[in-house]
Structure formats: C-alpha cells, structure tokens
Design a protein around this motif. Sequence first.
Motif, PDB file in Angstrom:
ATOM      1  N   LEU A   1      21.515   0.118  15.023  1.00  0.00           N
ATOM      2  CA  LEU A   1      20.996  -0.042  13.664  1.00  0.00           C
ATOM      3  C   LEU A   1      20.181  -1.334  13.550  1.00  0.00           C
ATOM      4  CD1 LEU A   1      23.951   1.211  11.435  1.00  0.00           C
ATOM      5  CD2 LEU A   1      21.607   2.057  11.390  1.00  0.00           C
ATOM      6  N   PHE A   2      20.685  -2.417  14.121  1.00  0.00           N
ATOM      7  CA  PHE A   2      19.916  -3.665  14.132  1.00  0.00           C
ATOM      8  C   PHE A   2      18.617  -3.490  14.916  1.00  0.00           C
ATOM      9  CE2 PHE A   2      23.994  -5.933  13.194  1.00  0.00           C
ATOM     10  CZ  PHE A   2      23.567  -6.552  12.028  1.00  0.00           C
ATOM     11  N   SER A   3      18.683  -2.771  16.019  1.00  0.00           N
ATOM     12  CA  SER A   3      17.487  -2.521  16.828  1.00  0.00           C
ATOM     13  C   SER A   3      16.467  -1.685  16.066  1.00  0.00           C
ATOM     14  CB  SER A   3      17.874  -1.819  18.133  1.00  0.00           C
ATOM     15  OG  SER A   3      18.738  -2.623  18.903  1.00  0.00           O
ATOM     16  N   PHE A   4      16.942  -0.727  15.295  1.00  0.00           N
ATOM     17  CA  PHE A   4      16.051   0.102  14.476  1.00  0.00           C
ATOM     18  C   PHE A   4      15.443  -0.726  13.343  1.00  0.00           C
ATOM     19  CE2 PHE A   4      15.529   2.971  10.770  1.00  0.00           C
ATOM     20  CZ  PHE A   4      14.470   3.719  11.257  1.00  0.00           C
ATOM     21  N   LEU A   5      16.262  -1.532  12.684  1.00  0.00           N
ATOM     22  CA  LEU A   5      15.727  -2.385  11.610  1.00  0.00           C
ATOM     23  C   LEU A   5      14.715  -3.393  12.165  1.00  0.00           C
ATOM     24  CD1 LEU A   5      18.962  -2.990   9.499  1.00  0.00           C
ATOM     25  CD2 LEU A   5      16.993  -1.555   8.899  1.00  0.00           C
ATOM     26  N   GLY A   6      14.959  -3.899  13.363  1.00  0.00           N
ATOM     27  CA  GLY A   6      14.003  -4.791  14.018  1.00  0.00           C
ATOM     28  C   GLY A   6      12.695  -4.079  14.303  1.00  0.00           C
ATOM     29  N   TYR A   7      12.799  -2.826  14.726  1.00  0.00           N
ATOM     30  CA  TYR A   7      11.609  -2.001  14.955  1.00  0.00           C
ATOM     31  C   TYR A   7      10.811  -1.859  13.648  1.00  0.00           C
ATOM     32  CZ  TYR A   7       8.990   2.365  15.489  1.00  0.00           C
ATOM     33  OH  TYR A   7       8.009   3.327  15.484  1.00  0.00           O
ATOM     34  N   LEU A   8      11.503  -1.559  12.554  1.00  0.00           N
ATOM     35  CA  LEU A   8      10.821  -1.414  11.252  1.00  0.00           C
ATOM     36  C   LEU A   8      10.181  -2.730  10.821  1.00  0.00           C
ATOM     37  CD1 LEU A   8      13.366   0.771   9.219  1.00  0.00           C
ATOM     38  CD2 LEU A   8      11.231   1.504  10.328  1.00  0.00           C
ATOM     39  N   LEU A   9      10.890  -3.841  11.022  1.00  0.00           N
ATOM     40  CA  LEU A   9      10.344  -5.156  10.684  1.00  0.00           C
ATOM     41  C   LEU A   9       9.081  -5.440  11.487  1.00  0.00           C
ATOM     42  CD1 LEU A   9      10.616  -7.937   9.248  1.00  0.00           C
ATOM     43  CD2 LEU A   9      11.989  -8.657  11.220  1.00  0.00           C
ATOM     44  N   GLU A  10       9.131  -5.213  12.789  1.00  0.00           N
ATOM     45  CA  GLU A  10       7.968  -5.435  13.650  1.00  0.00           C
ATOM     46  C   GLU A  10       6.779  -4.578  13.199  1.00  0.00           C
ATOM     47  OE1 GLU A  10       7.478  -7.153  16.850  1.00  0.00           O
ATOM     48  OE2 GLU A  10       9.202  -8.342  16.229  1.00  0.00           O
ATOM     49  N   CYS A  11       7.039  -3.309  12.943  1.00  0.00           N
ATOM     50  CA  CYS A  11       5.956  -2.414  12.512  1.00  0.00           C
ATOM     51  C   CYS A  11       5.362  -2.875  11.186  1.00  0.00           C
ATOM     52  CB  CYS A  11       6.458  -0.977  12.393  1.00  0.00           C
ATOM     53  SG  CYS A  11       6.822  -0.202  13.984  1.00  0.00           S
ATOM     54  N   ALA A  12       6.210  -3.268  10.245  1.00  0.00           N
ATOM     55  CA  ALA A  12       5.725  -3.709   8.930  1.00  0.00           C
ATOM     56  C   ALA A  12       4.904  -4.995   9.043  1.00  0.00           C
ATOM     57  CB  ALA A  12       6.900  -3.908   7.977  1.00  0.00           C
ATOM     58  N   VAL A  13       5.420  -5.982   9.758  1.00  0.00           N
ATOM     59  CA  VAL A  13       4.716  -7.261   9.893  1.00  0.00           C
ATOM     60  C   VAL A  13       3.382  -7.060  10.602  1.00  0.00           C
ATOM     61  CG1 VAL A  13       4.785  -9.516  11.043  1.00  0.00           C
ATOM     62  CG2 VAL A  13       6.765  -8.723   9.747  1.00  0.00           C
ATOM     63  N   LEU A  14       3.393  -6.319  11.696  1.00  0.00           N
ATOM     64  CA  LEU A  14       2.144  -6.127  12.443  1.00  0.00           C
ATOM     65  C   LEU A  14       1.159  -5.232  11.702  1.00  0.00           C
ATOM     66  CD1 LEU A  14       3.530  -6.072  16.034  1.00  0.00           C
ATOM     67  CD2 LEU A  14       2.027  -7.766  15.009  1.00  0.00           C
TER      68      LEU A  14
ATOM     69  N   TYR B   1       0.812  -5.208   8.490  1.00  0.00           N
ATOM     70  CA  TYR B   1       0.241  -6.125   7.502  1.00  0.00           C
ATOM     71  C   TYR B   1      -0.775  -7.057   8.156  1.00  0.00           C
ATOM     72  CZ  TYR B   1      -0.149  -9.953   4.185  1.00  0.00           C
ATOM     73  OH  TYR B   1      -0.646 -10.926   3.340  1.00  0.00           O
ATOM     74  N   GLU B   2      -0.400  -7.671   9.278  1.00  0.00           N
ATOM     75  CA  GLU B   2      -1.293  -8.621   9.949  1.00  0.00           C
ATOM     76  C   GLU B   2      -2.561  -7.954  10.473  1.00  0.00           C
ATOM     77  OE1 GLU B   2       0.864 -10.700  13.012  1.00  0.00           O
ATOM     78  OE2 GLU B   2       1.869 -12.008  11.564  1.00  0.00           O
ATOM     79  N   ASN B   3      -2.441  -6.743  10.999  1.00  0.00           N
ATOM     80  CA  ASN B   3      -3.590  -6.051  11.589  1.00  0.00           C
ATOM     81  C   ASN B   3      -4.357  -5.182  10.595  1.00  0.00           C
ATOM     82  OD1 ASN B   3      -3.181  -7.061  14.232  1.00  0.00           O
ATOM     83  ND2 ASN B   3      -1.527  -5.588  14.515  1.00  0.00           N
ATOM     84  N   LYS B   4      -3.831  -5.076   9.382  1.00  0.00           N
ATOM     85  CA  LYS B   4      -4.444  -4.268   8.325  1.00  0.00           C
ATOM     86  C   LYS B   4      -4.673  -2.813   8.755  1.00  0.00           C
ATOM     87  CE  LYS B   4      -6.695  -8.295   6.257  1.00  0.00           C
ATOM     88  NZ  LYS B   4      -5.743  -9.213   6.790  1.00  0.00           N
TER      89      LYS B   4
END
Length: 187
Positions: free
Chosen positions: A14-27, A29-32
């Motif tokens: 679950l932590f690994s999945f939430l980390g995946y979602l965080l990475e996808c969201a941040v990137l 946003y950064e990459n538009k």
Amino acid sequence: MDMSIYHRINCFFLFSFLGYLLECAVLSYENKRPVLNRGFGHGPFCIIYGFGATGALILLKPLSGNPVHLYFAAMAMATFMELVTAHMMIKLFGSFWWDYSRKLLNYKGIICLESSIAWGFLGIFYFRFLNGFVNQMAGMIPENLERLVAMSLLIFYLADFIYTMRIQLRGDCDDDDTSMIGRLKVY
C-alpha cells in the motif's frame, strides 16, 4: 498492536502504491503532461516507498513525538535511500530512474535540496496520518484473505521484477517491453 507478517506485507505494498501515485502526480505536474509509469517494473508500485515506510517505522519511531528531530531524521534517511538506490541502479544498469540535475543544489542529478526538504515533511505526514491510514486500509482486508492478498502481491511483484530485470540486463527493451527507457538518467 501485534500485526501478522501478511498485514505488514500488505502495508508495504500500500505504501509502495501510494508512492507510485505521489510520483506520478508530482511528475505530471512538473512536466505538464501525464506521467503514468514510475515504478521499476510494470505494476503500480514504487517499492522504495515501501522500504522507506518500513525503515521509518523501525528507525524514526522514537523521534515521532519531536517534529523537529523527526523532520531532519526523515530528510536524512530518505535522501540517503535515494543516494544508495541510485548508486545500486548505476552499478546494475549504468543509469537511474530520475534526474534532479535541473534543480538547485543537486548532486549529480541523484539528490537535491528540494526533494530532501519534501522528504522531511513526508516523514512528519507519515507519523501524523499516513501510517495509521495505511494500517487501517490493510486492516480492511478480511482476515481469511490477508494471506492470499499478501502472497499474491509478493508473487506479482517478484515476477514483474525478474521480468523487468531480465529485460534491463539484456539491454533489449523497447517501448513495448517497458516505458522505463524514457526515464533513465544515463550516468
């Protein structure tokens, strides 16, 4: 509270999945533009977050009552994990999966001050909210299915890891095999 090994494995994923979602969201946003694949393999997991959460629980729990100490310890621990992970990936693949080279105060694109600052806040968020939330979510898995879910996640991830590792070490991946190639920072 005494938790079974299966509960811990389910929390790890679950932590690994939430980390995946965080990475996808941040990137994204950064990459538009949408970024959808941030794990090592093909599944929706960034296991460094599972290891980070496990490490935080073991190493940082004594500091959880002191936000200032917790912040700096979480910052140092996560930054160190990024550094070690990148060096392991460089040894195995000659590259790593992120690039901070355009960020201020970075070291070879592997770590940077901006991310280190964020890791400290994530450590506080982990102890104030996230750990309890994830334990509660994993606790929603019926006890008679807890083992099946944990073993299924482990088998899926191990098969995906072995398959991806084989592709990477052979060096014959293309966009159909894996989308990681676009994420590599050649070192």
